[in-house]
Design a protein around this motif. Sequence first.
Motif, PDB file in Angstrom:
ATOM      1  N   CYS A  29       0.836  -1.208   0.000  1.00 36.90           N
ATOM      2  CA  CYS A  29       0.000   0.000   0.000  1.00 36.90           C
ATOM      3  C   CYS A  29       0.868   1.255   0.000  1.00 36.90           C
ATOM      4  O   CYS A  29       0.617   2.195  -0.756  1.00 36.90           O
ATOM      5  N   ARG A  30       1.859   1.263   0.857  1.00 39.03           N
ATOM      6  CA  ARG A  30       2.759   2.427   0.923  1.00 39.03           C
ATOM      7  C   ARG A  30       3.493   2.623  -0.398  1.00 39.03           C
ATOM      8  O   ARG A  30       3.563   3.744  -0.923  1.00 39.03           O
ATOM      9  N   ASP A  31       4.039   1.540  -0.963  1.00 35.07           N
ATOM     10  CA  ASP A  31       4.853   1.666  -2.164  1.00 35.07           C
ATOM     11  C   ASP A  31       4.037   2.083  -3.380  1.00 35.07           C
ATOM     12  O   ASP A  31       4.581   2.682  -4.322  1.00 35.07           O
TER      13      ASP A  31
ATOM     14  N   ASP B  80      -2.693   6.683   0.666  1.00 36.32           N
ATOM     15  CA  ASP B  80      -2.677   7.562   1.837  1.00 36.32           C
ATOM     16  C   ASP B  80      -3.092   6.848   3.112  1.00 36.32           C
ATOM     17  O   ASP B  80      -2.760   7.307   4.211  1.00 36.32           O
ATOM     18  N   ALA B  81      -3.830   5.758   2.974  1.00 36.64           N
ATOM     19  CA  ALA B  81      -4.429   5.115   4.139  1.00 36.64           C
ATOM     20  C   ALA B  81      -4.733   3.661   3.822  1.00 36.64           C
ATOM     21  O   ALA B  81      -4.658   3.217   2.671  1.00 36.64           O
ATOM     22  N   VAL B  82      -5.116   2.928   4.874  1.00 33.85           N
ATOM     23  CA  VAL B  82      -5.480   1.525   4.743  1.00 33.85           C
ATOM     24  C   VAL B  82      -6.870   1.311   5.330  1.00 33.85           C
ATOM     25  O   VAL B  82      -7.188   1.842   6.405  1.00 33.85           O
ATOM     26  N   GLU B  83      -7.682   0.536   4.627  1.00 30.80           N
ATOM     27  CA  GLU B  83      -8.928   0.016   5.192  1.00 30.80           C
ATOM     28  C   GLU B  83      -8.727  -1.470   5.455  1.00 30.80           C
ATOM     29  O   GLU B  83      -8.839  -2.301   4.547  1.00 30.80           O
ATOM     30  N   PRO B  84      -8.406  -1.867   6.687  1.00 30.65           N
ATOM     31  CA  PRO B  84      -8.212  -3.286   7.004  1.00 30.65           C
ATOM     32  C   PRO B  84      -9.568  -3.948   7.282  1.00 30.65           C
ATOM     33  O   PRO B  84     -10.287  -3.542   8.191  1.00 30.65           O
ATOM     34  N   ASP B  85      -9.887  -4.967   6.499  1.00 32.73           N
ATOM     35  CA  ASP B  85     -11.214  -5.580   6.593  1.00 32.73           C
ATOM     36  C   ASP B  85     -11.229  -6.753   7.571  1.00 32.73           C
ATOM     37  O   ASP B  85     -10.187  -7.355   7.863  1.00 32.73           O
ATOM     38  N   LEU B  86     -12.432  -7.075   8.043  1.00 35.33           N
ATOM     39  CA  LEU B  86     -12.703  -8.208   8.924  1.00 35.33           C
ATOM     40  C   LEU B  86     -11.902  -8.117  10.220  1.00 35.33           C
ATOM     41  O   LEU B  86     -11.080  -8.974  10.543  1.00 35.33           O
ATOM     42  N   MET B  87     -12.204  -7.094  10.979  1.00 33.82           N
ATOM     43  CA  MET B  87     -11.493  -6.815  12.228  1.00 33.82           C
ATOM     44  C   MET B  87     -12.315  -7.188  13.455  1.00 33.82           C
ATOM     45  O   MET B  87     -12.060  -6.699  14.547  1.00 33.82           O
ATOM     46  N   GLU B  88     -13.303  -8.067  13.281  1.00 42.27           N
ATOM     47  CA  GLU B  88     -14.104  -8.499  14.424  1.00 42.27           C
ATOM     48  C   GLU B  88     -14.362  -9.999  14.373  1.00 42.27           C
ATOM     49  O   GLU B  88     -15.471 -10.476  14.610  1.00 42.27           O
TER      50      GLU B  88
ATOM     51  N   ALA C 118       0.281   0.276  10.088  1.00 46.28           N
ATOM     52  CA  ALA C 118      -0.059   1.348   9.155  1.00 46.28           C
ATOM     53  C   ALA C 118       0.689   2.631   9.505  1.00 46.28           C
ATOM     54  O   ALA C 118       1.309   3.266   8.648  1.00 46.28           O
ATOM     55  N   HIS C 119       0.632   3.011  10.759  1.00 41.17           N
ATOM     56  CA  HIS C 119       1.262   4.266  11.176  1.00 41.17           C
ATOM     57  C   HIS C 119       2.775   4.235  10.986  1.00 41.17           C
ATOM     58  O   HIS C 119       3.384   5.259  10.653  1.00 41.17           O
ATOM     59  N   GLU C 120       3.388   3.083  11.207  1.00 44.27           N
ATOM     60  CA  GLU C 120       4.836   2.967  10.991  1.00 44.27           C
ATOM     61  C   GLU C 120       5.211   3.256   9.540  1.00 44.27           C
ATOM     62  O   GLU C 120       6.359   3.623   9.246  1.00 44.27           O
ATOM     63  N   ARG C 121       4.270   3.092   8.630  1.00 44.36           N
ATOM     64  CA  ARG C 121       4.519   3.312   7.210  1.00 44.36           C
ATOM     65  C   ARG C 121       3.963   4.655   6.722  1.00 44.36           C
ATOM     66  O   ARG C 121       3.901   4.898   5.517  1.00 44.36           O
ATOM     67  N   GLY C 122       3.554   5.498   7.664  1.00 43.87           N
ATOM     68  CA  GLY C 122       3.036   6.802   7.300  1.00 43.87           C
ATOM     69  C   GLY C 122       1.642   6.783   6.727  1.00 43.87           C
ATOM     70  O   GLY C 122       1.215   7.751   6.079  1.00 43.87           O
ATOM     71  N   LEU C 123       0.901   5.690   6.969  1.00 49.03           N
ATOM     72  CA  LEU C 123      -0.439   5.532   6.438  1.00 49.03           C
ATOM     73  C   LEU C 123      -1.475   5.761   7.526  1.00 49.03           C
ATOM     74  O   LEU C 123      -1.316   5.286   8.652  1.00 49.03           O
ATOM     75  N   ALA C 124      -2.541   6.473   7.198  1.00 52.87           N
ATOM     76  CA  ALA C 124      -3.692   6.516   8.087  1.00 52.87           C
ATOM     77  C   ALA C 124      -4.368   5.148   8.064  1.00 52.87           C
ATOM     78  O   ALA C 124      -4.176   4.358   7.133  1.00 52.87           O
ATOM     79  N   VAL C 125      -5.182   4.872   9.083  1.00 51.78           N
ATOM     80  CA  VAL C 125      -5.809   3.549   9.167  1.00 51.78           C
ATOM     81  C   VAL C 125      -7.213   3.690   9.728  1.00 51.78           C
ATOM     82  O   VAL C 125      -7.452   4.492  10.644  1.00 51.78           O
TER      83      VAL C 125
END
Length: 262
Positions: free
Chosen positions: A135-137, A141-149, A175-182
């Motif tokens: 995603c970063r490469d 700008d951000a990540v939507e991580p699915d199925l988090m429950e 995500a934050h370590e890579r400069g991405l919002a989450v």
Amino acid sequence: MSRPLPVLAVALVLLAVLAGCSGGGERGGDAVWQPRPGLDWQWQLDGPVDPSVNVAVYDIDGFENTAADVDRLHRDGRRVICYVNVGAWEDFRPDRDAFPRSVLGRPNGWHGERWLDIRRMSVLRPLMERRFDMCRDKGFDAVEPDLMEGYANNTGFPLTARDQLRYNRMIADLAHERGLAVGLKNDLAQIPHLLDDFDFAVNEECAQYDECGRLRPFTAAGKAVFHVEYAEPTARFCPMARELRLSSMLKKPELGTWRRPC
């Protein structure tokens, strides 16, 4: 006693401050993007991305779209979110063979997908790191991580709420370590514990289940909530969405180009 700054220096300081305050669809400096409540968005996971929708934010599949696709949206002034499944294995992804069978649980109802044993963080962390690197490469700008429950579903593993909190916080950190919002995807019950870890929320069908009020902490904190309904008519949920400052629209479940925003 300190000396007053020259006029030019003051101007440069002010410009630096203003550059760090960009939001919405504007691209700012190196700080993690913070989407504000009420931004218009498009969520398209099916088919080649259609860049013609006049919105501030696009949410698209991280594997299926290229750096050129992301760059084109950026040139049009859009922010772009990278959809990645972090809670289930998918047999159609190029990294499918990297997941050991020991972490694969029951099918989750979507074709070719099986729940992951999120307790196995030492196994899953490097796999998710590589996905977030992608995603970063590609310039997202951000990540939507699915199925988090998964803990609230029949995964085949005895997952607990504590397991889910640990895993979700790890995802946010990656995500934050890579400069991405989450974004926090659904998982309404854990919002009070995870609000500080996530930059926005993504929700499906809170109106249908009369749960949208549980998302209020995000908008109260100045964080966007990107929300869709699949079955409810817009007249049923848009007044409530405007009151709560949700970024709401009606979509078809396949998440193609069609949308009906509030």
